[in-house]
Design an enzyme around this catalytic site. Structure first.
Site, PDB file in Angstrom:
ATOM      1  N   ASP A 103      -7.583  -5.459  -5.054  1.00 57.14           N
ATOM      2  CA  ASP A 103      -6.653  -5.696  -3.935  1.00 57.14           C
ATOM      3  C   ASP A 103      -6.708  -7.134  -3.425  1.00 57.14           C
ATOM      4  O   ASP A 103      -6.662  -7.391  -2.226  1.00 57.14           O
ATOM      5  CB  ASP A 103      -6.912  -4.716  -2.781  1.00 57.14           C
ATOM      6  N   ASN A 149      -0.746  -7.615  -3.988  1.00 58.97           N
ATOM      7  CA  ASN A 149      -1.384  -6.762  -4.999  1.00 58.97           C
ATOM      8  C   ASN A 149      -0.376  -5.875  -5.726  1.00 58.97           C
ATOM      9  O   ASN A 149       0.588  -5.403  -5.138  1.00 58.97           O
ATOM     10  CB  ASN A 149      -2.438  -5.873  -4.348  1.00 58.97           C
ATOM     11  N   GLU A 204       0.832  -1.206   0.000  1.00 60.16           N
ATOM     12  CA  GLU A 204       0.000   0.000   0.000  1.00 60.16           C
ATOM     13  C   GLU A 204       0.865   1.254   0.000  1.00 60.16           C
ATOM     14  O   GLU A 204       0.363   2.374   0.094  1.00 60.16           O
ATOM     15  CB  GLU A 204      -0.937   0.006   1.214  1.00 60.16           C
TER      16      GLU A 204
HETATM   17  O1  LIG Z   1       0.487  -5.285   0.547  1.00 56.26           O
HETATM   18  C1  LIG Z   1       1.083  -5.436   1.609  1.00 56.26           C
HETATM   19  O2  LIG Z   1       2.306  -5.298   1.770  1.00 56.26           O
HETATM   20  C2  LIG Z   1       0.267  -5.890   2.727  1.00 56.26           C
HETATM   21  C3  LIG Z   1       0.817  -6.143   3.996  1.00 56.26           C
HETATM   22  C4  LIG Z   1       0.000  -6.635   4.994  1.00 56.26           C
HETATM   23  C5  LIG Z   1       0.715  -6.938   6.260  1.00 56.26           C
HETATM   24  O3  LIG Z   1       1.961  -6.976   6.206  1.00 56.26           O
HETATM   25  O4  LIG Z   1       0.124  -7.127   7.309  1.00 56.26           O
HETATM   26  C6  LIG Z   1      -1.372  -6.857   4.711  1.00 56.26           C
HETATM   27  C7  LIG Z   1      -1.827  -6.574   3.416  1.00 56.26           C
HETATM   28  N1  LIG Z   1      -1.027  -6.092   2.481  1.00 56.26           N
HETATM   29  C8  LIG Z   1      -3.182  -6.821   3.012  1.00 56.26           C
HETATM   30  O5  LIG Z   1      -3.543  -6.597   1.860  1.00 56.26           O
HETATM   31  C9  LIG Z   1      -4.084  -7.370   3.925  1.00 56.26           C
HETATM   32  O6  LIG Z   1      -5.223  -7.683   3.580  1.00 56.26           O
HETATM   33  C10 LIG Z   1      -3.637  -7.608   5.233  1.00 56.26           C
HETATM   34  C11 LIG Z   1      -4.321  -8.118   6.319  1.00 56.26           C
HETATM   35  C12 LIG Z   1      -3.434  -8.148   7.306  1.00 56.26           C
HETATM   36  C13 LIG Z   1      -3.669  -8.611   8.662  1.00 56.26           C
HETATM   37  O7  LIG Z   1      -2.678  -8.916   9.330  1.00 56.26           O
HETATM   38  O8  LIG Z   1      -4.844  -8.709   9.076  1.00 56.26           O
HETATM   39  N2  LIG Z   1      -2.243  -7.688   6.901  1.00 56.26           N
HETATM   40  C14 LIG Z   1      -2.336  -7.354   5.615  1.00 56.26           C
END
Ligand SMILES: O=C(O)c1cc(C(=O)O)c2c(n1)C(=O)C(=O)c1cc(C(=O)O)[nH]c1-2
Ligand SMILES: O=C(O)c1cc(C(=O)O)c2c(n1)C(=O)C(=O)c1cc(C(=O)O)[nH]c1-2
Lengths: 596, 596
Positions: B313, B271, B187
């Site tokens: 996403d 993503n 992100e």
């Molecule tokens: O694109 C990224 O680098 C990234 C990192 C993380 C993360 O490291 O926790 C999540 C997500 N995306 C993501 O899309 C996501 O749905 C998500 C859920 C969680 C969580 O721990 O509940 N982390 C992340």
């Protein structure tokens, strides 16, 4: 339910409270009952089945640091409070603790810096359909018990931003149509007072200072007595040099009791400030004093100063337990029993303030030899200080070593329990000694005004631990048995008709013992316990509830992340090894026995 | 103990790990085993006695916010980790969880601001006598398992102060003499990579980017295959416009698997960034891709892109579960099963990457009709996007409504379990849909680079809840049963030889169900569960352990104190009522059955 009954009853809140408290299914006041006995008539959990105790459900408060006090249980609702920021939850006991409402006050976080002994809060009170929360920033707020909405709110401290060092940690007590609150800040030169507000609208009804003029103190020089004699005019200010009494401490952050028949409120006042005794010659009245006051007017009926001219920070705020029919010299007496920080346990006639018993409840206590009981002595009622341990005699910038107990006392705020069945008191104690070096300090409003460097350690030549859990005979002034603990027992005790006593430990154990001190059950909760054990009945089953969350003065090193041994007003070093056992938390654990 | 055995074994860490993992008494990797099955051969707790499950002991981590992952158990020691600041504890199982050592890194708190989805951490790894912690600030630190002392430490992210938006949340995996870590920040326009470091000294062994040149990606254009065909030169950069791939996402923050026989590591990429698809025409390879790489060299053997040119996403990072002898068209196949965010569950031959099954595992999934299985079609392996739900076709500043699943997928990082006994997969799922409005966003290093406004809500015309716990037949691509849940099941599942499956809920319940999905036990832990259920044996008794601590993306409203419904990348609104059930926490609860 009890709740709706009481909502209907309206203004005479105390009648409700008394009858609600007499229904052992509830736990309607922080202290369990007005007498502060912390005794429950429930016995479905008892000495035979307590070994089968299990965790029924749990709840995290979402807050870390020291969790003192315990939940209220009123009908089907449990009210849980937390340390700063003082979140309050109403939980639905019919629905696995679902959150009915949550109240999270917005408070200036600067108040954290003026709380001497962790950001604790000892619980909310109930009355008149309202939940009373006394916030860290000294705001007293009345919440609708059903909705959590603010009914009224009033600031008890003298300034809005805490700049005089006033804070709030104590649990309010509702008596009739009033709610009573104290004040903290003895380490900041705050002059203590007890204040009553109308439960209906938050209007101040009376305020009684701990020191000052007779008017401000609500003392009648002719009628208010000390050890049976009228105190006379200006009994407080006379015992101070100059205006020192204006920044003289005597705060009121402990527990309050109430005798409905005598219509008297009982509580104790804290240390005179500063901690450097050379800066305040005299008896420093009425710091370190048990007060008996009329609940309606606040007028003092009697008072008794336990530690005149304190030299060790032995605040007198510990709870007053009201016990009936204690046999003293063959006579059943209605008494007040008080386990003071100074290591003496006092039994007094609670109507007259007559001193009946004053004995050490830890053999380690060494700063005084005895409290003189001879009514004809000019020392009557006074502890006999041992020169060697007099930080005043030894003087400024001299380290007085080996004083027992340490500043946090043989017992601090952690409340004891009394069983009318065994006629014994079950007392969580500290077994800690100290070195104490006073130094000259000048007063600046809102700044720490301590003037002493302390270090603490386990009582030497003993079992090596820092605590004992004891049974006490208040008639004889004798320890009946003593159960050693590795750390101070900083949790409040609970005695029940099931012939068991509960308490928590700083490592995090909930323990159940029988009346002889034998351990029947223990369970390691998420964090160190400094909360008070509570019991209630719901849907035909008895439950036991306790807050975990290490902190308070004993746990301040963990709670505030301090590591230097003299930090935390001297407590960090002594309790350093606590970090081998537990970490910060903030959880309620509710126990039950499946087959009752 | 197992620990000391392994300490002796030295460099060939994986042999240890494999044999240690095959001893069901231990739980030596965050994933339980290299195959990510989260299946335990223990059966002392089983479908008949699980109703007697009790809490044995508890432990507070001293940290609030989302607690993902679970403890490691190695011999007599349990290793517990926490979200930022990523405290690690070694607890003595022989002594009620006494703290043997504690490691608390000092990290720049600014990293909190660049963590998209709460300050989570999915666990520590063990190997070569060391505990590997991957901190939020992307420091990978090796701690002596016995003392907690730092053996070495290396920074995986490209800058020291997090100014490129790189962070760490994933659990490392130790394979042979290497420890594998990913990177977070999709992100923030971070270009993802997987990196191997030597367990002995922290020297970087290889790094494979998710997009870029063949060299940087460790792709052999001739040998690396996609759906059976070599990928050819510049397979990644060709599918991007200009240099967008340099800030193209494809981060690697999920789970890693390993097949020791094939010596292949499996994982998925996240993503493509930004979330606004109009800003990045093309397939955006190799975002959203399953990767199979040689463990020694990092070279890609095969890859498969599930969601070309993502418009929703649907990160492809969810775990790859390696299952043997799954019968497909009469043939037993050794497969990889993957429940993707996009709502399709994929079964692939894990040696060749052949696509065997791709079916929806929630009937609500509507953004695509199917994944084309006809090898001769030019659409082979591609989802068939429904125009109405194409946020790219609908265009910038247009709100595409009713897309199922929501951005957090039919399943997010919460890992499923596989029982070789039932040959079924037990999958915690989300049952959530969304509105998605992309908008133009410009890139600034270290700043949020999202470009879409989202809101989420329960799948319409269904049971009203936001989750299901399902059993899945990966051979047929069919839901066997589905158990509705009020909220997304954000906790990892555990299947055991005791014919039970465990999982936690966002309200805080630990649940045990039988193989048909019937609930056998539930218990309300202190806070919402987003941790993964773990089991182990100690002193002849089986235990079940789980971390509570609500948070993660689903719980971000509670965790970060957000209340606006589109905050938290759109998750706050949908999960708002979670605050009626639970509050922040951070506790380990350990369960057992007294008579086993
Ligand atoms: O694109 C990224 O680098 C990234 C990192 C993380 C993360 O490291 O926790 C999540 C997500 N995306 C993501 O899309 C996501 O749905 C998500 C859920 C969680 C969580 O721990 O509940 N982390 C992340
Ligand atoms: O003088 C004061 O105003 C004051 C306040 C408090 C408090 O409010 O918590 C404590 C003390 N003193 C104190 O002396 C003390 O030992 C103490 C222990 C604790 C605790 O909660 O563990 N509070 C306090």
């Amino acid at each position: 339910t009890a709740l709706s009954l009481s909502l209907a009853a309206g203004a005479v809140a105390n009648d409700d409270l008394q009858s609600m408290a007499s229904d052992a299914k509830n736990w309607v006041m922080p202290t369990g009952d007005y007498a502060n006995t912390r005794y429950s008539k429930l016995n479905k959990i008892n000495k035979d089945n307590v070994k089968n105790l299990q965790v029924a459900w749990t709840f995290s408060t979402g807050v870390l640091r020291g969790h003192e006090g315990g939940p209220l249980i009123i009908g089907d609702v449990m009210y849980v409070h937390a340390p700063f920021p003082n979140t309050v939850y109403a939980l639905d006991l019919n629905n696995d603790g679902k959150i009915l409402w949550k109240y999270e006050p917005k408070q200036d976080p600067n108040v954290i810096g003026i709380m001497c002994c962790d950001t604790v809060n000892r619980g909310v009170a109930y009355g008149d359909g309202k939940i009373f929360l006394y916030q860290a920033d000294t705001t007293l707020v009345a919440l609708d018990a059903k909705t959590g909405e603010v009914a009224w709110s009033v600031k008890n401290g003298s300034t809005v931003d805490g700049s005089t060092g006033e804070s709030g940690t104590s649990a309010p007590m509702v008596v009739k149509d009033k709610v009573i609150v104290g004040i903290s800040g003895g380490e900041f030169g705050v002059r203590g007072h007890l204040t009553a507000y109308n439960v209906s609208d938050g209007k101040q009804a009376w305020r009684a200072y701990s020191m000052g003029s007779d008017e401000e103190m609500l003392i009648d020089p002719e009628k208010t007595t000390h050890l049976g004699k009228p105190v006379g005019t200006d009994s407080s200010t006379k015992t101070w040099e100059g205006d020192q009494w204006k920044i003289g401490g005597g705060t009121t952050w402990g527990w309050y009791s109430y005798d409905p028949e005598l219509n008297l409120i009982y509580y104790g006042t804290g240390n005179p400030s500063t901690w450097n005794p050379s800066q305040r010659p005299g008896d420093n009245r009425w710091s370190m004093t048990i007060m008996a006051r009329d609940a309606d007017t606040g007028m003092a009926k009697w008072l008794y100063q336990m530690t005149p001219h304190d030299e060790w920070d032995y605040d007198g705020v510990n709870e007053m337990i009201l016990a009936d029919g204690i046999e003293i010299e063959g006579q059943p007496r209605d008494v007040l029993v008080h386990f003071d920080r100074n290591g003496f346990a006092y039994t007094l006639d609670r109507d007259t303030g007559e001193l009946l018993v004053a004995k050490k409840y830890d053999p380690a206590v060494n700063w005084a030899t005895e409290v003189v009981m001879d009514k004809n002595s000019d020392q009557y009622g006074r502890p006999q200080v041992v020169d060697k341990y007099s930080t005043d005699k030894n003087g400024e910038d001299v380290n007085t070593t080996g004083v027992c107990p340490a500043a946090l006392g043989t017992k601090d705020q952690q409340p004891a329990a009394y069983s009318p069945k065994t006629k014994l008191f079950y007392v969580p104690t500290n077994h800690v000694c100290m070195d104490y070096e006073p130094y000259r300090v000048s007063y600046t409003a809102g700044q720490l005004y301590v003037g002493a460097t302390l270090s603490m350690y386990p009582a030497p030549d003993s079992h090596g631990g820092m605590g004992n859990f004891i049974a006490w005979d208040a008639a004889k002034g004798e320890i009946v048995w003593s159960k050693p603990e590795q750390f101070s027992v900083w949790s409040g005790a609970l005695a029940t008709d099931g012939d068991i006593v509960f308490y928590g430990t700083l490592e995090g154990y909930l323990k159940a013992i029988d009346k002889d001190g034998n351990e029947l059950y223990k369970f390691k909760t998420p964090s160190g316990i400094i909360g008070n054990v509570t019991t209630y009945e719901h849907d035909g089953k008895q439950y036991v509830a306790v807050l975990s969350g290490v902190g308070g003065w004993a746990g301040i090193g963990l709670a505030a992340g301090l590591t230097k041994s003299t930090e935390g007003l001297g407590a960090v070093g002594g309790y350093a090894s606590l970090s081998d056992y537990t970490a910060l938390g903030g959880q309620l654990t509710v126990f039950t026995v499946p087959d009752q």
